[in-house]
Design a protein around this motif. Structure first.
Motif: not given
Length: 69
Positions: A1-8, A57-62, A64-69
């Motif tokens: 998700d682009i929003f998660a990347a931007i906020t990270t 890694a923290w964002i990916i762990s909370i 998990p739908f980002m990894v599956n998509s």
């Protein structure tokens, strides 16, 4: 998700600038003038990259739908 990347990345930059006092654009330096570990400047870069990796890694762990998509 682009929003998660931007906020990270934004949170990482806030860490570097606000919490660590790095990224001094006015002086044209990445590291501040007065360092706690002045003889170990590469450690600052290593810890900054570790900080980014752990945030990612923290964002990916909370989210998990980002990894599956």
């Amino acid at each position: 998700d682009i929003f998660a990347a931007i906020t990270t990345v934004y949170s990482w930059l806030v860490d570097l600038k606000g919490d660590w006092g790095l990224l001094d654009y006015k002086s044209g330096r990445i590291l501040r003038a007065k360092l706690i570990f002045s003889k170990a400047k590469p450690l600052y870069y290593i810890f900054a990259l570790i900080n980014l990796a752990l945030r990612t890694a923290w964002i990916i762990s909370i989210s998990p739908f980002m990894v599956n998509s």
